[in-house]
Design a protein around this motif. Structure first.
Motif, short mmCIF file in Angstrom:
data_model
loop_
_atom_site.label_atom_id
_atom_site.label_comp_id
_atom_site.label_asym_id
_atom_site.label_seq_id
_atom_site.Cartn_x
_atom_site.Cartn_y
_atom_site.Cartn_z
N LEU A 1 38.63 41.36 22.52
CA LEU A 1 40.00 41.56 23.01
C LEU A 1 40.63 40.32 23.62
O LEU A 1 41.85 40.28 23.81
CB LEU A 1 40.01 42.68 24.07
CG LEU A 1 39.44 44.04 23.65
CD1 LEU A 1 39.46 45.01 24.84
CD2 LEU A 1 40.24 44.62 22.50
N GLY A 2 39.81 39.34 23.96
CA GLY A 2 40.27 38.22 24.75
C GLY A 2 39.94 38.48 26.21
O GLY A 2 40.05 39.64 26.66
N PRO A 3 39.55 37.47 26.99
CA PRO A 3 39.11 37.69 28.37
C PRO A 3 40.16 38.37 29.24
O PRO A 3 39.85 39.31 29.98
CB PRO A 3 38.81 36.27 28.87
CG PRO A 3 38.49 35.50 27.63
CD PRO A 3 39.38 36.07 26.57
N ALA A 4 41.43 37.93 29.16
CA ALA A 4 42.46 38.51 30.02
C ALA A 4 42.71 39.98 29.69
O ALA A 4 42.75 40.84 30.58
CB ALA A 4 43.76 37.71 29.91
N ALA A 5 42.86 40.30 28.39
CA ALA A 5 43.13 41.68 27.99
C ALA A 5 41.94 42.58 28.31
O ALA A 5 42.10 43.73 28.72
CB ALA A 5 43.45 41.74 26.50
N LEU B 1 32.23 37.02 36.04
CA LEU B 1 31.62 36.59 34.78
C LEU B 1 32.66 35.99 33.84
O LEU B 1 32.45 34.91 33.26
CB LEU B 1 30.93 37.79 34.12
CG LEU B 1 30.49 37.59 32.66
CD1 LEU B 1 29.37 36.55 32.58
CD2 LEU B 1 30.02 38.92 32.06
N LEU B 2 33.80 36.68 33.69
CA LEU B 2 34.81 36.23 32.72
C LEU B 2 35.52 34.95 33.17
O LEU B 2 36.07 34.23 32.33
CB LEU B 2 35.83 37.35 32.51
CG LEU B 2 35.29 38.61 31.82
CD1 LEU B 2 36.35 39.69 31.77
CD2 LEU B 2 34.79 38.28 30.42
N THR B 3 35.52 34.67 34.47
CA THR B 3 36.15 33.43 34.96
C THR B 3 35.14 32.31 35.17
O THR B 3 35.50 31.25 35.68
CB THR B 3 36.89 33.70 36.29
OG1 THR B 3 35.98 34.29 37.23
CG2 THR B 3 38.07 34.63 36.07
N LEU C 1 31.25 46.17 40.94
CA LEU C 1 30.89 45.82 39.57
C LEU C 1 32.10 45.30 38.79
O LEU C 1 31.97 44.38 37.97
CB LEU C 1 30.28 47.02 38.87
CG LEU C 1 28.93 47.49 39.44
CD1 LEU C 1 28.49 48.78 38.78
CD2 LEU C 1 27.86 46.41 39.24
N VAL C 2 33.28 45.89 39.01
CA VAL C 2 34.49 45.38 38.36
C VAL C 2 34.77 43.96 38.83
O VAL C 2 35.14 43.09 38.04
CB VAL C 2 35.69 46.31 38.65
CG1 VAL C 2 36.99 45.69 38.15
CG2 VAL C 2 35.48 47.67 38.00
N ALA C 3 34.56 43.69 40.12
CA ALA C 3 34.73 42.33 40.63
C ALA C 3 33.73 41.38 40.00
O ALA C 3 34.06 40.24 39.65
CB ALA C 3 34.60 42.33 42.16
N ALA D 1 38.56 39.76 45.30
CA ALA D 1 37.88 39.16 44.16
C ALA D 1 38.51 39.62 42.84
O ALA D 1 38.68 38.82 41.91
CB ALA D 1 36.40 39.51 44.19
N ILE D 2 38.86 40.90 42.75
CA ILE D 2 39.51 41.41 41.54
C ILE D 2 40.87 40.74 41.36
O ILE D 2 41.24 40.32 40.25
CB ILE D 2 39.66 42.95 41.63
CG1 ILE D 2 38.29 43.61 41.53
CG2 ILE D 2 40.58 43.46 40.52
CD1 ILE D 2 38.31 45.11 41.82
N SER D 3 41.62 40.62 42.45
CA SER D 3 42.92 39.96 42.38
C SER D 3 42.79 38.52 41.91
O SER D 3 43.55 38.06 41.04
CB SER D 3 43.58 40.01 43.76
OG SER D 3 44.83 39.38 43.75
N ALA D 4 41.83 37.80 42.46
CA ALA D 4 41.64 36.40 42.08
C ALA D 4 41.29 36.28 40.60
O ALA D 4 41.80 35.40 39.89
CB ALA D 4 40.54 35.78 42.93
N ALA D 5 40.43 37.17 40.10
CA ALA D 5 40.03 37.12 38.69
C ALA D 5 41.21 37.44 37.78
O ALA D 5 41.40 36.78 36.74
CB ALA D 5 38.88 38.10 38.44
#
Length: 580
Positions: free
Chosen positions: A115-119, A92-94, A85-87, A188-192
């Motif tokens: 917060l902004g997508p990255a934060a 979604l954000l990317t 789900l975190v991935a 996937a998390i790393s890529a995002a």
């Protein structure tokens, strides 16, 4: 995702804007505080709805932020799906395809708007890493910064072939990042994370040794913390692989396979920083490869950073003359101060039968004076006072209970390590009887396939000769040790440990009668009074540890003083004349 969302004590503290100690006080003082519905005795989980109702009932202000609501919705699906789900939230954000339920996707989008997508995504990843700290291996921040600095991995293309969730690549923030990770969700998390921080990146899932994702790439630098002790790394199928320029890695030396993989994927003249187990510097099976790395000038430094070593390598340029020395460094507590510019160790002196690159074995005598001064300062700084205890004419009269009664009443869980354990250098750290005796860190290693008893912070561990309250996790209980796991809401660990130790110190000598810890008697006291006893017991334990450290420092100080005075690195001080 219809499960009741749960929160731990830290979550509750964040919601209510208080410290964790306040949450502990609420649990102790209020009988109607919600009972745990999941988790463990040391890490209980509570129903979010019940906690919210209790806070409202007592008029305590709280605020559930959008980030908290997102996290609770993701976590409600259970640990097995949390990484997925975190991935998906990262996808979604990317702007990639995702499978989040519409209401959860809306919450993630709202959080990103605030917060902004990255934060927003870094906050989710931070919560995820905190929740799964035992399952995930993440390079600590100061070590990551050191690796990036020593490898010069801040520009150009940087590769991490075991990138996990992208920690090292994010620390480098290069012009272009390449990453490979065995776990698809971690990849996937790393890529995002990299995409959301603006780093051009390509991250692939797969086994870097068996299925290299970048066979035609030559990075400017490589940083890597590979998995340790992985025996099934592909030794048989990779026998003729062209990456083994310095020798075929033995089956029991997978880390030397990773080292050569990293060197094969960096350009000539490019640098590599690899985290290694300290044993890799001296194991007999790897001495031929270590010797070849030294002769070629490929290995430039080994830095001991505590429980690990950091190898700094450089892929030689064609026709380049190899260096005559390498740096073997014992890092201090501040890794930002580590430098490779000091005097090195001659390579010819290392090409012995053992080819041992352990930094501690090659401490230069030029450092003897500095070591004496540093050891002297540490010796003078070590101090501890005994607790100020009241002296009574008559013993305090308290009703008592026994350890066995506490166990039967559910205040205490007693676990025993397996009668037979194979300590063969596996991947799981093991706390042994010797570690207990000397107050040392876990020194044993065992395979995860065994039925192991894992310790948790706050557990009381006892051997025949010592008792200890542990503050770590991810460690197995060693042979002949017993674990006592108290319910922290009703029984203080230091209180329990103190009475167990007191009973053990007066136990009969070997051969007379068997000591039964379950019959140890403790006073029946409220938790607040237990903690008073616990503080005093803890002060005595600290005094013992301080005296042990003082003795060890004193022995080192004496040795360094004799050696320094004898070889001229130290001189008698006229300000401190010898006592006649």
């Amino acid at each position: 995702m219809s499960h009741d969302p749960t929160v731990n004590a830290g979550d509750i503290a964040r919601l209510a804007g208080v410290g964790r100690a306040a949450v502990s006080n609420w649990r102790r003082r209020h009988d109607d505080f919600p009972q745990p519905i999941d988790g463990t005795t040391s890490q209980p989980l509570f129903s979010l709805r019940q906690v919210e109702a209790w806070l409202r009932r007592y008029g305590k202000s709280y605020q559930v932020s959008t980030a908290d609501r997102v996290w609770q919705r993701l976590k409600a699906a259970g640990d097995l799906r949390l990484a997925e789900l975190v991935a998906q939230a990262g996808a979604l954000l990317t702007g990639e395809d995702h499978s989040l339920e519409p209401d959860v996707a809306a919450l993630v989008t709202e959080m990103a708007a605030e917060l902004g997508p990255a934060a927003a995504y870094e906050l989710l990843c931070e919560r995820y890493l905190e929740a799964h700290s035992r399952q995930l291996s993440v390079t600590r921040g100061d070590l990551a910064a050191l690796m990036v600095r020593l490898a010069g991995a801040t520009t150009g293309t940087v590769l991490d072939p075991a990138c996990g969730v992208g920690t090292l690549l994010l620390a480098a923030s290069p012009s272009r990042a390449l990453g490979q990770e065995l776990s698809e969700t971690s990849a996937a998390i790393s890529a995002a994370r990299l995409a959301l921080t603006g780093v051009p990146a390509r991250v692939v899932a797969g086994d870097s040794l068996r299925r290299d994702g970048f066979p035609d790439e030559q990075a400017d630098a490589v940083v890597c913390e590979p998995p340790f002790g992985e025996r099934s790394w592909g030794h048989e199928e990779l026998t003729a692989d062209t990456r083994w320029e310095y020798g075929l890695p033995p089956r029991g030396e997978p880390e030397l396979a990773w080292v050569q993989h990293c060197l094969a994927r960096v350009r000539p003249g490019g640098s590599v920083a690899v985290v290694m187990p300290p044993a890799a510097a001296s194991r007999k099976a790897g001495r031929r490869i270590r010797a070849n790395l030294l002769r070629a000038g490929a290995i430039r430094a080994v830095v001991n950073v505590g429980a690990s070593d950091l190898w700094i390598l450089r892929r030689p340029l064609q026709g380049e003359r190899p260096p005559s020395e390498i740096a073997l460094v014992e890092a201090g507590p501040d890794l930002a101060e580590v430098s490779l510019d000091g005097p090195g160790v001659r390579i010819i002196d290392l090409l012995t039968d053992d080819v041992d690159l352990t930094p501690a074995l090659h401490q230069r005598r030029d450092d003897l004076g500095r070591l004496f001064a540093e050891t002297r300062e540490r010796f003078l700084a070590v101090a501890a006072s005994p607790p100020d205890l009241k002296v009574l004419d008559q013993p305090a009269g308290h009703a008592t209970t026994t350890v066995g009664d506490l166990s039967r009443a559910g205040l205490l869980t007693i676990l025993q390590a397996p009668a037979r354990m194979v300590l063969n250098g596996g991947e799981v750290p093991v706390l042994t009887g010797d570690d207990m005796l000397h107050g040392a860190a876990p020194s044993g290693r065992a395979d995860a396939g065994q039925e192991l008893v894992m310790v948790e912070p706050g557990d009381v561990v006892a051997s025949y000769s010592s008792v200890r309250v542990v503050g770590f996790s991810g460690v197995a209980l060693g042979p002949h040790l017993t674990l006592y796991r108290p319910d922290p809401a009703r029984l203080d660990p230091d209180f329990l440990a103190g009475f167990l130790r007191a009973a053990g110190s007066s136990r009969p000598t070997a051969g007379s009668s068997r000591f039964d810890a379950r019959r140890t008697r403790l006073p029946r006291l409220p938790l607040a009074d237990q903690r008073e006893y616990g503080r005093s017991f803890r002060s005595l334990v600290l005094l013992e540890a301080t005296l042990r450290e003082s003795a060890a420092l004193g022995q080192s100080l004496i040795r360094l003083g004799f050696e320094g005075l004898a070889d001229g690195h130290l001189l008698p001080s006229p300000e401190s004349p010898a006592t006649p």
